[in-house]
Design a protein around this motif. Structure first.
Motif: not given
Ligand code: ADP
Ligand code: MG
Ligand code: MG
Ligand code: MG
Ligand code: MG
Length: 451
Positions: A25-53
């Motif tokens: 799984y990839f944890m696709i993570s970004f940081t919000d305005l308050f400094g909190g880290q938010r993420a989605k877990l994406v299975p490796a099988a789905a990462i190719a599309d997500m890497q672009d989009d």
């Protein structure tokens, strides 16, 4: 765990990365305005599309000042930031850039930083920093220090106490070594239950990603051992708080191409004697000039103002500044110049957003270079004992609202940080302040009940 995670190739293909390392799984993570880290877990099988989009998020839920009516926000992973979790190697964390309808979300902290890095680069300036992200190890409830024997009045560098938490700091230290971060020391800090782990400085985007990951890692490892790690600015009343000092230098090129530290002094003038060049002096001048406003970023919470401007702590010193002053190798001021070619900003605290910290340093520093700002007089005194003797040095904001108002007044800094970002930040922080003041506190009952 897999070795050689350091500096993966910027063009790395995440699907291949997963296949080679057994990442599920990839944890696709970004940081919000308050400094909190938010993420989605994406299975490796789905990462190719997500890497672009990118991975889709409902903007309103993200603390990025978006409404329920906004279109989906996409978090596009930056593969150069990927790190396989050393404590959970089937998962890899990757920092993402927020995009909406093909355009960067201007107020998203990593985008703010990337824009400022590019602006500095256009002027041939490449900022490198090292940070000192102090933390406490508490009980799981978060209200007590986890080590009941850690009670010394002056616990800094306590060797017994650091060894009682060796299980946690050794594990984090090993991971940093494996990740190639070049850690070089760990100690018990000035408050009971407080620790600091240092690793080598680098380009600001890399440090901001590492800073985010460090917080995630320390919290995760602490939880694994039955503790709770906190970076809260002042988690225990009366004890020294969690700082996040930043050491800053500016170079002629990014990464390993950096050869010349453009801050290293020619030995001229007021600051030259502590080893800052003309440009270094003006950059510092920008930090001094915008200090009260940038506190809204470096000291972003209600609790932050219990660390700065604080009364003496149990150890005898807060190690945090009260006024906008600078000096040589002396830890009682807002800025210390510990040696040639760099300075230490001691203002930021543990709640600082890792991306906005670096962004506001560049914004204030560049503005100082543009206006040839003068950092003012160097003060070689013990500020805690003799601070009253310094005339005219601005006092740092006393609370979050004052800091937000100072930021709002500072047109130049707001512009450098981006108008979109600044208005979103001010709006959301004012909402937070309102939530704080409408909260009914024990203090007001105790002080008002019998009036
Ligand atoms: P302190 O004496 O303030 O406790 P630390 O050793 O804890 O200092 O942290 C110093 C930080 O400064 C480290 O991250 C280190 O890599 C960084 N540093 C050292 N030299 C430079 C430099 N020229 N530019 C930026 N950061 C630097
Ligand atoms: Mg859904
Ligand atoms: Mg330190
Ligand atoms: Mg420290
Ligand atoms: Mg320091």
């Amino acid at each position: 765990m897999a070795k050689d995670q350091a500096a993966p190739d910027a063009k790395i293909d995440l699907a291949t990365y997963a296949a080679e390392r057994g990442v599920k799984y990839f944890m696709i993570s970004f940081t919000d305005l308050f400094g909190g880290q938010r993420a989605k877990l994406v299975p490796a099988a789905a990462i190719a599309d997500m890497q672009d989009d990118g991975a889709g998020f409902a903007g309103f839920a993200t603390w990025l000042d978006l409404t329920p009516a906004h279109p989906d926000m996409l978090a596009v992973p930056d593969p150069s930031s990927v790190i396989q979790l050393p404590w959970q190697p089937d998962v890899a964390w990757v920092a993402a850039d927020c995009v909406m309808e093909g355009k960067p979300v201007e107020q998203a902290p990593r985008n703010v930083l990337k824009r400022l890095i590019a602006e500095a680069a256009e002027e041939g300036l490449h900022v490198k920093t090292g940070i000192e992200a102090e933390f406490f190890l508490l009980t799981p409830e978060g209200d007590k220090i986890s080590d009941p024997f850690d009670t010394a009045a002056k616990p800094c560098y306590d060797q017994q106490a650091v060894m009682r938490r060796y299980d946690v700091v050794r594990e984090v230290g090993d991971y940093m070594l494996d990740l190639g971060w070049k850690p070089y020391q760990t100690d018990h800090e000035d408050a009971n239950g407080q620790f600091e782990m240092n690793w080598e400085f680098d380009d600001v985007l890399k440090i901001a990603d590492q800073h985010s990951f460090f917080k995630f890692m320390v919290k995760s490892v602490a939880e694994k051992h039955g503790y709770r790690a906190t970076f809260m600015p002042k988690p225990i009343e009366g004890l020294t708080g969690n700082g996040c000092h930043a050491h800053i230098s500016v170079w002629d090129a990014p990464g390993d191409a950096a050869k010349v530290n453009v801050f290293a002094g020619e030995g001229e003038g007021q600051t030259g004697e502590v080893g800052l060049s003309e440009r270094g002096k003006h950059f510092l001048g920008g930090i001094m000039k915008h200090a009260s406003a940038l506190a809204a970023i470096t000291n972003p919470t209600v609790n932050s103002y219990k660390r700065i401007n604080a009364p003496r702590t149990m150890s005898g010193a807060t190690w945090a500044p009260n006024t906008v002053t600078w000096t040589g190798n002396n830890r009682t001021h807002m800025v210390r110049v510990p040696g040639p070619g760099r300075f230490e900003l001691r203002l930021p605290d543990g709640a600082v957003n890792p991306y906005l910290l670096q962004a506001v340093i560049i914004a204030a520093g560049l503005s100082g270079i543009h206006s040839k700002a003068d950092p003012g007089k160097r003060h070689d005194i013990d500020m805690y004992a003799e601070g009253h003797k310094v005339r005219g040095a601005p006092k740092l904001p006393l609370n979050m609202l004052d800091a937000i108002r100072e930021y709002d007044k500072d047109k130049e800094l707001k512009k450098m940080m981006g108008e979109e970002f600044s208005s979103s930040y001010i709006k959301m922080k004012k909402q937070e302040w309102n939530s704080f003041v409408t909260h009914f506190s024990r203090w007001e009952r105790e002080h008002t009940l019998d009036i």
